[in-house]
Design a protein around this motif. Structure first.
Motif, mmCIF file in Angstrom:
data_model
loop_
_atom_site.group_PDB
_atom_site.id
_atom_site.type_symbol
_atom_site.label_atom_id
_atom_site.label_comp_id
_atom_site.label_asym_id
_atom_site.label_seq_id
_atom_site.Cartn_x
_atom_site.Cartn_y
_atom_site.Cartn_z
ATOM 1 N N ALA A 70 0.842 -1.210 0.000
ATOM 2 C CA ALA A 70 0.000 0.000 0.000
ATOM 3 C C ALA A 70 0.870 1.251 0.000
ATOM 4 C CB ALA A 70 -0.942 -0.006 1.198
ATOM 5 N N ARG A 71 1.927 1.231 0.815
ATOM 6 C CA ARG A 71 2.825 2.380 0.855
ATOM 7 C C ARG A 71 3.519 2.575 -0.494
ATOM 8 N NH1 ARG A 71 7.304 4.131 0.292
ATOM 9 N NH2 ARG A 71 8.144 2.094 -0.217
ATOM 10 N N LEU A 82 6.102 -6.731 -6.681
ATOM 11 C CA LEU A 82 5.456 -7.286 -5.495
ATOM 12 C C LEU A 82 5.877 -8.739 -5.295
ATOM 13 C CD1 LEU A 82 1.748 -6.087 -5.860
ATOM 14 C CD2 LEU A 82 3.753 -4.817 -5.082
ATOM 15 N N GLY A 83 5.854 -9.181 -4.047
ATOM 16 C CA GLY A 83 6.074 -10.586 -3.754
ATOM 17 C C GLY A 83 4.975 -11.415 -4.399
ATOM 18 N N GLY A 84 5.270 -12.680 -4.669
ATOM 19 C CA GLY A 84 4.336 -13.536 -5.388
ATOM 20 C C GLY A 84 2.968 -13.670 -4.760
ATOM 21 N N GLY A 85 2.888 -13.650 -3.429
ATOM 22 C CA GLY A 85 1.601 -13.811 -2.757
ATOM 23 C C GLY A 85 0.858 -12.518 -2.494
ATOM 24 N N ALA A 86 1.503 -11.392 -2.691
ATOM 25 C CA ALA A 86 0.882 -10.099 -2.358
ATOM 26 C C ALA A 86 -0.472 -9.871 -3.037
ATOM 27 C CB ALA A 86 1.844 -8.952 -2.663
ATOM 28 N N PRO A 87 -0.612 -10.170 -4.335
ATOM 29 C CA PRO A 87 -1.904 -9.903 -4.981
ATOM 30 C C PRO A 87 -3.058 -10.774 -4.492
ATOM 31 C CG PRO A 87 -0.155 -10.080 -6.612
ATOM 32 C CD PRO A 87 0.403 -10.552 -5.300
ATOM 33 N N MET A 88 -2.772 -11.800 -3.695
ATOM 34 C CA MET A 88 -3.839 -12.663 -3.199
ATOM 35 C C MET A 88 -4.651 -11.973 -2.105
ATOM 36 S SD MET A 88 -3.306 -15.083 -5.213
ATOM 37 C CE MET A 88 -2.335 -14.028 -6.281
ATOM 38 N N GLU A 89 -4.083 -10.937 -1.510
ATOM 39 C CA GLU A 89 -4.747 -10.212 -0.432
ATOM 40 C C GLU A 89 -5.791 -9.257 -1.007
ATOM 41 O OE1 GLU A 89 -4.214 -10.349 2.934
ATOM 42 O OE2 GLU A 89 -2.773 -11.972 2.695
ATOM 43 N N PRO A 90 -7.057 -9.341 -0.567
ATOM 44 C CA PRO A 90 -8.086 -8.433 -1.088
ATOM 45 C C PRO A 90 -7.718 -6.952 -0.957
ATOM 46 C CG PRO A 90 -9.111 -10.219 0.121
ATOM 47 C CD PRO A 90 -7.622 -10.348 0.339
ATOM 48 N N GLN A 93 -5.386 -6.190 -3.768
ATOM 49 C CA GLN A 93 -6.114 -6.139 -5.037
ATOM 50 C C GLN A 93 -6.805 -4.787 -5.189
ATOM 51 O OE1 GLN A 93 -8.694 -9.626 -5.388
ATOM 52 N NE2 GLN A 93 -7.067 -10.876 -4.487
ATOM 53 N N GLU A 94 -7.349 -4.293 -4.090
ATOM 54 C CA GLU A 94 -8.029 -3.004 -4.123
ATOM 55 C C GLU A 94 -7.070 -1.861 -4.462
ATOM 56 O OE1 GLU A 94 -10.557 -0.328 -1.027
ATOM 57 O OE2 GLU A 94 -11.003 -2.485 -1.074
ATOM 58 N N VAL A 95 -5.886 -1.837 -3.837
ATOM 59 C CA VAL A 95 -4.952 -0.737 -4.113
ATOM 60 C C VAL A 95 -4.341 -0.846 -5.509
ATOM 61 C CG1 VAL A 95 -4.405 -0.297 -1.685
ATOM 62 C CG2 VAL A 95 -2.890 -1.742 -3.025
ATOM 63 N N LEU A 96 -4.361 -2.036 -6.108
ATOM 64 C CA LEU A 96 -3.830 -2.186 -7.462
ATOM 65 C C LEU A 96 -4.833 -1.770 -8.526
ATOM 66 C CD1 LEU A 96 -2.036 -5.665 -7.231
ATOM 67 C CD2 LEU A 96 -0.998 -3.377 -7.196
ATOM 68 N N GLY A 97 -6.080 -1.585 -8.133
ATOM 69 C CA GLY A 97 -7.166 -1.358 -9.068
ATOM 70 C C GLY A 97 -6.963 -0.312 -10.137
ATOM 71 N N PRO A 141 -5.599 -17.179 -11.552
ATOM 72 C CA PRO A 141 -6.793 -16.360 -11.810
ATOM 73 C C PRO A 141 -6.680 -14.945 -11.225
ATOM 74 C CG PRO A 141 -7.430 -18.560 -11.095
ATOM 75 C CD PRO A 141 -5.944 -18.450 -10.888
ATOM 76 N N THR A 142 -6.065 -14.828 -10.067
ATOM 77 C CA THR A 142 -5.908 -13.509 -9.452
ATOM 78 C C THR A 142 -4.893 -12.678 -10.214
ATOM 79 O OG1 THR A 142 -6.515 -14.381 -7.285
ATOM 80 C CG2 THR A 142 -5.348 -12.266 -7.313
ATOM 81 N N TYR A 143 -3.752 -13.274 -10.564
ATOM 82 C CA TYR A 143 -2.759 -12.541 -11.361
ATOM 83 C C TYR A 143 -3.405 -12.006 -12.641
ATOM 84 C CZ TYR A 143 1.099 -14.737 -8.646
ATOM 85 O OH TYR A 143 1.963 -15.156 -7.674
ATOM 86 N N GLU A 144 -4.176 -12.855 -13.302
ATOM 87 C CA GLU A 144 -4.820 -12.445 -14.558
ATOM 88 C C GLU A 144 -5.857 -11.358 -14.325
ATOM 89 O OE1 GLU A 144 -6.086 -16.237 -16.154
ATOM 90 O OE2 GLU A 144 -4.134 -16.562 -17.110
ATOM 91 N N ARG A 145 -6.597 -11.451 -13.233
ATOM 92 C CA ARG A 145 -7.637 -10.478 -12.940
ATOM 93 C C ARG A 145 -7.076 -9.094 -12.620
ATOM 94 N NH1 ARG A 145 -9.815 -13.066 -9.213
ATOM 95 N NH2 ARG A 145 -9.136 -11.905 -7.411
ATOM 96 N N VAL A 146 -5.980 -9.033 -11.857
ATOM 97 C CA VAL A 146 -5.435 -7.719 -11.472
ATOM 98 C C VAL A 146 -4.563 -7.103 -12.563
ATOM 99 C CG1 VAL A 146 -5.513 -8.265 -9.001
ATOM 100 C CG2 VAL A 146 -3.355 -8.578 -10.265
ATOM 101 N N ALA A 147 -4.175 -7.900 -13.565
ATOM 102 C CA ALA A 147 -3.216 -7.439 -14.567
ATOM 103 C C ALA A 147 -3.849 -6.576 -15.650
ATOM 104 C CB ALA A 147 -2.535 -8.640 -15.217
ATOM 105 N N THR A 148 -3.102 -5.552 -16.012
ATOM 106 C CA THR A 148 -3.408 -4.755 -17.197
ATOM 107 C C THR A 148 -2.813 -5.451 -18.417
ATOM 108 O OG1 THR A 148 -3.135 -2.804 -15.784
ATOM 109 C CG2 THR A 148 -3.233 -2.423 -18.168
ATOM 110 N N HIS A 149 -1.622 -6.040 -18.217
ATOM 111 C CA HIS A 149 -0.893 -6.736 -19.285
ATOM 112 C C HIS A 149 -0.362 -8.063 -18.754
ATOM 113 C CE1 HIS A 149 -0.887 -2.974 -21.502
ATOM 114 N NE2 HIS A 149 -0.366 -2.381 -20.445
ATOM 115 N N ARG A 150 -0.380 -9.091 -19.602
ATOM 116 C CA ARG A 150 0.245 -10.391 -19.287
ATOM 117 C C ARG A 150 1.415 -10.579 -20.239
ATOM 118 N NH1 ARG A 150 0.350 -14.755 -22.021
ATOM 119 N NH2 ARG A 150 1.000 -16.693 -21.069
ATOM 120 N N ILE A 151 2.589 -10.842 -19.669
ATOM 121 C CA ILE A 151 3.797 -11.037 -20.457
ATOM 122 C C ILE A 151 4.340 -12.432 -20.151
ATOM 123 C CG2 ILE A 151 6.147 -10.210 -20.922
ATOM 124 C CD1 ILE A 151 4.135 -8.046 -21.588
ATOM 125 N N ASP A 152 4.508 -13.257 -21.178
ATOM 126 C CA ASP A 152 5.085 -14.583 -20.990
ATOM 127 C C ASP A 152 6.598 -14.423 -20.981
ATOM 128 O OD1 ASP A 152 5.777 -17.244 -20.936
ATOM 129 O OD2 ASP A 152 4.643 -17.790 -22.732
#
Length: 173
Positions: A70-71, A82-90, A93-97, A141-152
């Motif tokens: 958040a900071r 972000l750390g791999g698990g960070a986006p799992m936190e609701p 997800q809200e601050v990434l919106g 599913p969460t990574y895909e949902r919060v992402a603006t872009h997906r890069i392989d």
């Protein structure tokens, strides 16, 4: 040089996707600062994330992580990883919106080469390949949902991935 009052990009993805390496290279290419939330937590706490997990438990680490993310997304103006698990936190997800979020996707073969599955990652300490696959299946599913872009990132050089991200960032502006 890019000037911003918010992150140019926030990188998310599983362990081994290259968030730290690609983030630093992307920031250098864009002429902005790079901020890794895991590294910031380790610096603030004076110990590794693995030690935080062992000494204080995952809930304590996740609280530190939520606060740092958040900071960072509110104060950093460059590239934030972000750390791999960070986006799992609701709350995260809200601050990434309303930020540009880049999901660095990778398969287990490339992740294993990059991470080494050496036990230094607490959630991958026991049966690392199976644990990584389970984490990725849960988190995708969460990574895909919060992402603006997906890069392989699989099988690609850092420079190639950075060029792809720069191109996508230019298209988003």
């Amino acid at each position: 040089m890019v000037t911003a009052t918010r992150p140019v990009a926030v990188l998310v993805g599983p362990p081994g996707s290259g968030k730290s390496t690609i983030g630093a290279a992307l920031a250098a290419t864009l002429g902005v600062d790079f901020h890794d939330t895991d590294a910031a937590i380790e610096s603030q706490q004076g110990c590794s994330i693995s030690d935080i997990f062992v000494l204080e438990g995952e809930p304590a680490f996740r609280a530190l992580e939520r606060a740092e993310v958040a900071r960072a997304v509110g104060a950093e103006s460059g590239v934030v990883a972000l750390g791999g698990g960070a986006p799992m936190e609701p709350a995260t997800q809200e601050v990434l919106g309303d930020h540009v979020v880049v999901f660095l996707d990778v398969g287990i073969a490339d992740a294993a080469k990059r991470v080494g599955f050496d036990g230094s990652r607490p959630l991958l300490a026991i049966n690392p390949r199976a644990a990584w696959t389970k984490l990725m299946n849960e988190r995708r599913p969460t990574y895909e949902r919060v992402a603006t872009h997906r890069i392989d990132t699989a099988g690609r050089s850092v420079d190639d991935v950075v060029a792809d991200i720069v191109e996508r960032l230019g298209a988003s502006s």
